[in-house]
Scaffold this motif. Sequence first.
Motif, PDB file in Angstrom:
ATOM      1  N   ASP A   1      49.062  -3.307  -9.032  1.00 13.98           N
ATOM      2  CA  ASP A   1      48.915  -4.014  -7.558  1.00 13.98           C
ATOM      3  C   ASP A   1      49.930  -4.819  -7.574  1.00 13.98           C
ATOM      4  O   ASP A   1      50.395  -5.763  -8.496  1.00 13.98           O
ATOM      5  CB  ASP A   1      47.661  -4.711  -7.251  1.00 13.98           C
ATOM      6  CG  ASP A   1      46.632  -3.687  -7.109  1.00 13.98           C
ATOM      7  OD1 ASP A   1      46.704  -3.127  -5.998  1.00 13.98           O
ATOM      8  OD2 ASP A   1      45.696  -3.605  -8.022  1.00 13.98           O
ATOM      9  N   GLN A   2      51.018  -4.932  -6.522  1.00 10.00           N
ATOM     10  CA  GLN A   2      52.033  -5.621  -6.268  1.00 10.00           C
ATOM     11  C   GLN A   2      52.658  -5.915  -4.958  1.00 10.00           C
ATOM     12  O   GLN A   2      52.362  -4.739  -4.073  1.00 10.00           O
ATOM     13  CB  GLN A   2      53.484  -5.325  -7.177  1.00 10.00           C
ATOM     14  CG  GLN A   2      54.579  -6.137  -7.301  1.00 10.00           C
ATOM     15  CD  GLN A   2      55.756  -5.594  -7.819  1.00 10.00           C
ATOM     16  OE1 GLN A   2      55.322  -4.526  -8.856  1.00 10.00           O
ATOM     17  NE2 GLN A   2      56.769  -6.316  -7.739  1.00 10.00           N
ATOM     18  N   PHE A   3      52.940  -7.148  -4.608  1.00 14.66           N
ATOM     19  CA  PHE A   3      53.765  -6.989  -3.162  1.00 14.66           C
ATOM     20  C   PHE A   3      55.237  -7.425  -3.401  1.00 14.66           C
ATOM     21  O   PHE A   3      55.871  -7.764  -4.070  1.00 14.66           O
ATOM     22  CB  PHE A   3      53.167  -8.758  -2.597  1.00 14.66           C
ATOM     23  CG  PHE A   3      51.729  -8.417  -1.986  1.00 14.66           C
ATOM     24  CD1 PHE A   3      51.496  -7.872  -0.788  1.00 14.66           C
ATOM     25  CD2 PHE A   3      50.668  -8.950  -2.602  1.00 14.66           C
ATOM     26  CE1 PHE A   3      50.121  -7.548  -0.204  1.00 14.66           C
ATOM     27  CE2 PHE A   3      49.434  -9.052  -2.217  1.00 14.66           C
ATOM     28  CZ  PHE A   3      49.274  -8.173  -0.908  1.00 14.66           C
ATOM     29  N   ILE A   4      55.761  -6.611  -2.321  1.00 10.10           N
ATOM     30  CA  ILE A   4      57.329  -6.543  -2.314  1.00 10.10           C
ATOM     31  C   ILE A   4      57.636  -7.247  -0.854  1.00 10.10           C
ATOM     32  O   ILE A   4      57.020  -7.222   0.156  1.00 10.10           O
ATOM     33  CB  ILE A   4      57.770  -5.189  -2.383  1.00 10.10           C
ATOM     34  CG1 ILE A   4      57.769  -4.581  -3.779  1.00 10.10           C
ATOM     35  CG2 ILE A   4      59.474  -5.028  -1.959  1.00 10.10           C
ATOM     36  CD1 ILE A   4      58.557  -5.437  -4.844  1.00 10.10           C
ATOM     37  N   PHE A   5      58.586  -7.916  -0.651  1.00  9.53           N
ATOM     38  CA  PHE A   5      59.183  -8.513   0.322  1.00  9.53           C
ATOM     39  C   PHE A   5      60.496  -7.859   1.075  1.00  9.53           C
ATOM     40  O   PHE A   5      61.446  -7.871   0.377  1.00  9.53           O
ATOM     41  CB  PHE A   5      59.450 -10.267   0.156  1.00  9.53           C
ATOM     42  CG  PHE A   5      58.118 -10.649  -0.444  1.00  9.53           C
ATOM     43  CD1 PHE A   5      57.231 -11.232   0.286  1.00  9.53           C
ATOM     44  CD2 PHE A   5      57.737 -10.731  -1.760  1.00  9.53           C
ATOM     45  CE1 PHE A   5      56.143 -12.042  -0.071  1.00  9.53           C
ATOM     46  CE2 PHE A   5      56.402 -11.306  -2.344  1.00  9.53           C
ATOM     47  CZ  PHE A   5      55.870 -11.927  -1.489  1.00  9.53           C
ATOM     48  N   ALA A   6      60.040  -7.628   2.379  1.00  8.84           N
ATOM     49  CA  ALA A   6      61.171  -7.087   3.120  1.00  8.84           C
ATOM     50  C   ALA A   6      61.927  -8.151   4.067  1.00  8.84           C
ATOM     51  O   ALA A   6      61.059  -8.669   4.882  1.00  8.84           O
ATOM     52  CB  ALA A   6      60.834  -5.810   3.861  1.00  8.84           C
TER      53      ALA A   6
END
Length: 816
Positions: A545-550
């Motif tokens: 599980d991970q969050f990426i930022f656009a």
Amino acid sequence: MNRVKIFLFLLIISLNLYGQNDCKDAIFVCGNSGFQGISATGAGQIAEYSPSEGSCFSAENNSLWLKLYIKTSGTLGFILRPENTSLDVDFDFLVFGPTATCNSLGQSIRCSSTNPALAKLQNNTTGMTGQDYDTSEGPGEKGNGFVSWLTVTAGQSYYIVIDRFSGNTNFSIQWTGTATFDDPPRINVQPYSDVLDLEKVDYSGETNPSVSFDLTKNTSIIVDNQTDMAVTYHTTSNDAILNLNAIQNPADFKNTTSPQTLYPRITNTKTGCYNWISFNIKVSDKLNFPKTTINICDDQDSNSTDGKAQINLDDITASIFENQNLQNLTLKYYLSRNDAETETNPLSGTFSNSIPFQQSIFIKASNKTASVAIQEIKVFINPLPEIKSAILVQCDTDQNSNGLVLFNLKEANSVLTNNNPDLETLFFLSNNDALNNLNALNTEFKNTSNPQQLFARVTNAKTNCFSISNLTLKTNIIPESTFDIDPVCDDDGIEDGFHLLDLTKSNIPITGSQNIAYFSTENDALLEQNSILNPTAYQNEIPYDQFIFARIEEGNDCYGISKIKLHINKLPNIETSAVTNICENLPFYKAHLDAGIIELSTINNFIYSWFKDGVKVPDATSYSLDVNESGTYTANITNSNNCTKTRTIEVSGSNTANIESIDVVDLIDGSSNKITIIVSGKGNYEYSLNAPYGPFQDSNTFDNLSAGIYEVYVNDKKNCGVVHKTAAVVGAPKFFTPNDDGYNDYWNIVGLNTTENRNATIYIFDRYGKLIKQIHPFDLGWDGTFANNPLPSDDYWYTLKLADNREAKGHFSLKR
């Protein structure tokens, strides 16, 4: 004038090396070129060593000490030649080593004090050669002036004491043998050149001027890319040779005379070898001007690029003369040479140039000890960088947004510098700080108000001219949005929670004028640093599980930062492979296969499908499967996340063994009895004797067996059954005792199988070959009688003839 004297280790010395009469001041011998023109004057301290009784050497008269470090092993010799060849000139020498120190010289290892006149020699040379064999000679008439040379080893050191006993002359030394010394440092300066000479102007007007010289300007020229070198500067050549009284601050040395000769010494810090030269420093009696061109910046007025500025003459003076002492120097400025010569229309204070970008002025200088000098000074007025205004628009997507976020101030550089690579930027909170270059901000800056104005000091790196521009920071407060990428299964071959993902499948909406970039952290997205270079093939950095930022931008303005949720689904936790078998000899035997779920309590949480040799097994959707055919079986196990993992089970065929034969080795005198079981079949077999339930062994051979009947068992390791067969190991007893006590009263061959050897016959002979008895293996045996008469104790022989035409012979003893 002899400007540069180069001290090569030819060592052309025509001066007295005072202070080198003692061990501690010994001259380092470097290079193998020898010495010329050396003098030895004055005596050292004889207390440095203690001559033994009967020594050839008793006292120093006029001595010189040399120290040698051996670089390569070999032989070491020398020839000392006095310049005056008179036999009244007598030179002696001592050699100490190979581990001697000034505090512990020990006894000399070579010594020569022969007097050439008393010895009636042909010349007064002396030394060590390969043609002589004595190690000590003298004093007086003893010897020929030469002793045996040394065999030396790399790394050793030696001291040589040269003593002039009588006469007055210089001498030379020529080194002989194969050993070598370390080379002295090189100095790539030609003799008599002035490349190292330094000259400065005195502006003080004093009668005996003394100015500061930076001698270290010559250090790089002297060293010339050599390593492990140290350079010191001295006021006398003797100090340079002896490494005494080095100038403490060579970067600020004030001359005592003009001109003055100085002596730099270059020393190899590893070998101790050195070299020295000389150069001159001089205070010029003519006024000259260190700089004739001055660069200033355009005024920060309404037109900072017109090439006009207020020129401060005091600043011009300080720039030209580099803050020299100008107390007794008279300086005046003019706009033309004619004005300077006629001393009309002098300039004072500040003036504005009449010619844009380049203005010539003429300086007239004089003092009471120097001639008047007039020099044209060219003043270049450099334009200031163009003033630009820039705006940085950042996003704030936090739940508690207040418009205060991190900015990367460098993002404004392209606008502030117009992409000019010569321009550099610094950022400040106030215009005054920017003007005075105080309290510059970190380029990662969090605004304190929204909007906020900063001040950018834009400097031309070539001219150092700067201007102040405005930078406005503005924050867009945008609700946080989260997008998902369809979860993927961790099926890339390594179940570690990492997988390649296509970030563009998050389908974040943007317009045609906007662009999007992806970042691993929100800070990176805010600062626009460390962007993900290949978003279509990104491997997550946090497992599962991970969050990426656009970051969405239009131009260079931030229009939103969105979160992208990444999720990697785990595969079923199973044992991936297994092997088992079926028994072809057992039609109803079935192998029990299962899907290999490690946590048995969860077996109902999965969907199963079975395949045999790649073909789906109909109606096989359970956790387990019973089969009676060999082949490759696979179970596809699918979890609730629709992730599938495959378990492979190899099912092979097996059956009981077919005993082809049993090879028996027996009745061989002096050898061990053994049997070997020969089998065929698909199984993996193990063997035992007389033990239907084991223990079994993998080897099909049994050694060291006693004679007798054996039941051979062969077991299939894959549980398909046991087969058996009877085997006989034949043996002949070595003795018998026919005394009617019930033990060994009869002799017969043992171990013969009743079925296979029913026709066997045994013949018994006495030692003379007479047939005594014929018996069968099924009889009771021979009782030790012949014609009912007991035979005596003795050795008897037998012959066994078997039905398969084998025949065995041996002997045994009858004991009474």
